[in-house]
Design an enzyme around this catalytic site. Structure first.
Site, mmCIF file in Angstrom:
data_model
loop_
_atom_site.group_PDB
_atom_site.id
_atom_site.type_symbol
_atom_site.label_atom_id
_atom_site.label_comp_id
_atom_site.label_asym_id
_atom_site.label_seq_id
_atom_site.Cartn_x
_atom_site.Cartn_y
_atom_site.Cartn_z
ATOM 1 N N SER A 74 0.795 -1.229 0.000
ATOM 2 C CA SER A 74 0.000 0.000 0.000
ATOM 3 C C SER A 74 0.826 1.276 0.000
ATOM 4 C CB SER A 74 -0.951 -0.011 1.195
ATOM 5 O OG SER A 74 -0.208 0.040 2.388
ATOM 6 N N HIS A 81 -6.154 -4.391 -1.338
ATOM 7 C CA HIS A 81 -5.993 -3.200 -2.199
ATOM 8 C C HIS A 81 -6.099 -3.543 -3.680
ATOM 9 C CE1 HIS A 81 -5.075 0.093 0.526
ATOM 10 N NE2 HIS A 81 -4.350 -0.745 1.250
ATOM 11 N N LYS A 111 -12.982 -1.554 1.036
ATOM 12 C CA LYS A 111 -12.219 -0.694 0.119
ATOM 13 C C LYS A 111 -12.982 -0.601 -1.217
ATOM 14 C CE LYS A 111 -7.857 -0.992 2.545
ATOM 15 N NZ LYS A 111 -7.304 -2.107 3.304
#
Ligand SMILES: *Cc1c(COP(=O)(O)O)cnc(C)c1O
Length: 396
Positions: A183, A211, A242
């Site tokens: 990240s 992610h 997310k």
């Protein structure tokens, strides 16, 4: 008793402030989106949310959630195995498995719980966990709760991983564990090479697609799609917090027997509440939308490319990215904070990161792109970067 402890805590807090590491919350009064309003009235363009597909305030998801509130009520008031499993939970689990091309899925309240509860039920002191040095805190905590031998390899370093795999031949079972996207840099784990090594040294793989799910790969199936390894990875974990809607919830998806054992023994699943039916319903809608069209992924990929190109033309130094995370390198910690503060004054909300979150002398501004961004949002951000970059002597 509390007096002494209070003094101790006050000193700790002062030390955090002095080190410049105190975390302040910015209070948002609007829904999450490309443009947000802070409670002090300022409106800013948001480039620091994990709202990769812009689904956090999507009308179809809101509608699905509202409908589930009417049909299924507000909460489950139970863990899954007592009386907390609804039809919507089962449907979402099946859809997630379909989406990733896996055999079964188990939902958790968050991916932090999925990662925290995945190792201890499956592995014992006879086994080995071989973990990337930059793995997420929840993986590190999960590994700590398990008695397996621990090996750590340098970030995405395949020579080091191979060394550790050789050492781990001493154990019964081996599992390589990695974040799919790291990240702070936006790079992906080299899953093709990891897979080769896993085959060669008889290891399993667990990958955390938090992610990358919805983001990486042409259709957003994640790093397993990027490397054509769908269905071949034993364990995938991910979040609904997310790209997948942004509310709450996590999952582990993978081989049937692994998920079955987790349902029997995974502590965050057995001893923590089920996600609300409305979140499951919105999750089902989200997967349906992604199965119907690739519009959001295409837009996100185009946005990321557009931003990178414009910034590079201006002379900024960007880390190569394979996700929707871009790192604008400034190297100097103080500069990164000053730059981000000035960008906020220009109405661009981004975060500057520095040691110990990233290595020393590697301070940067992280810019997270979203399908919610329109071209004019990105143009405005790039213009602000240009203005401040010139002002602070970062670009000419
Ligand atoms: C965000 C994140 C998590 C935690 O997910 P939650 O669902 O918010 O608990 C776990 N792993 C990685 C790699 C993440 O980025």
């Amino acid at each position: 008793m509390y007096k002494n402890f209070q003094n101790h805590l006050q000193k700790e807090i002062a030390a955090i402030e002095e080190a410049g590491l105190y975390k302040h919350e910015r209070v948002i009064g609007s829904p999450q989106g490309a443009e947000i309003e802070l409670t002090d009235g300022t409106r800013v363009l948001n480039f620091c949310a994990n709202n990769y597909l812009g689904l956090s305030n999507n009308p179809k998801l809101i509608e699905a959630a509202k409908e589930a509130l009417n049909t299924h009520g507000y909460g489950m008031s139970s863990v899954r195995f007592i009386c907390g499993t609804g039809d919507l939970h089962k449907e979402l689990e099946a859809k997630i498995a379909d989406f990733f091309g896996t055999e079964d899925t188990i939902l958790y309240a968050a991916c932090f719980d999925a990662n925290g509860g995945v190792f201890e039920p499956l592995l014992t002191a006879e086994d080995a966990i071989i973990s990337d040095s930059l793995n997420h805190a929840s993986i590190i905590d999960g590994v700590r709760l398990c008695k397996a031998h621990r090996y750590r390899y340098a970030n995405a370093d395949m020579a080091d991983l191979e060394e550790k795999l050789k050492e781990a031949q001493a154990q019964r079972f081996r599992i390589i564990v990695t974040d799919a996207v790291f990240s702070m840099d936006g790079n992906v784990a080299p899953l093709d090479k990891i897979y080769e090594l896993a085959e060669k040294y008889d290891a399993m793989i667990m990958i955390d697609e938090c992610h990358s799910a919805g983001v990486v790969g042409k259709t957003g199936r994640g790093v397993t799609e990027l490397f054509n390894l769908e269905g071949k990875i034993e364990i995938i974990t991910g979040t609904l917090g997310k790209a997948f809607g942004g509310a709450i919830g996590g999952f582990t998806t993978g081989k049937r027997e692994i998920i079955e054992i987790l349902r029997q023994r995974s502590r965050p699943y057995l001893f923590s509440n089920s996600i609300p039916p409305m979140v499951a319903a919105a999750g089902i809608k989200m997967i349906d939308m992604m199965t119907e069209t690739n519009e959001l992924q295409d837009k996100l990929h185009a946005n990321t490319e557009y931003f990178m190109k414009k910034m590079e033309v201006l002379g900024f130094d960007l880390k190569p990215t394979e996700s929707a995370i871009t790192a604008v390198m400034l190297y100097d910690a103080k500069l990164s904070q000053e730059f981000a503060a000035k960008l906020l004054k220009e109405g661009i909300y981004v975060i500057g990161f520095y040691y110990p979150v990233v290595p020393k002398e590697q301070a940067r501004i992280r810019v997270q792109l979203s399908a919610a961004h329109e071209k004019e949002h990105i143009d405005k951000a790039v213009a602000a970067f240009e203005k401040i970059g010139k002002e602070l002597g970062v670009i000419k």
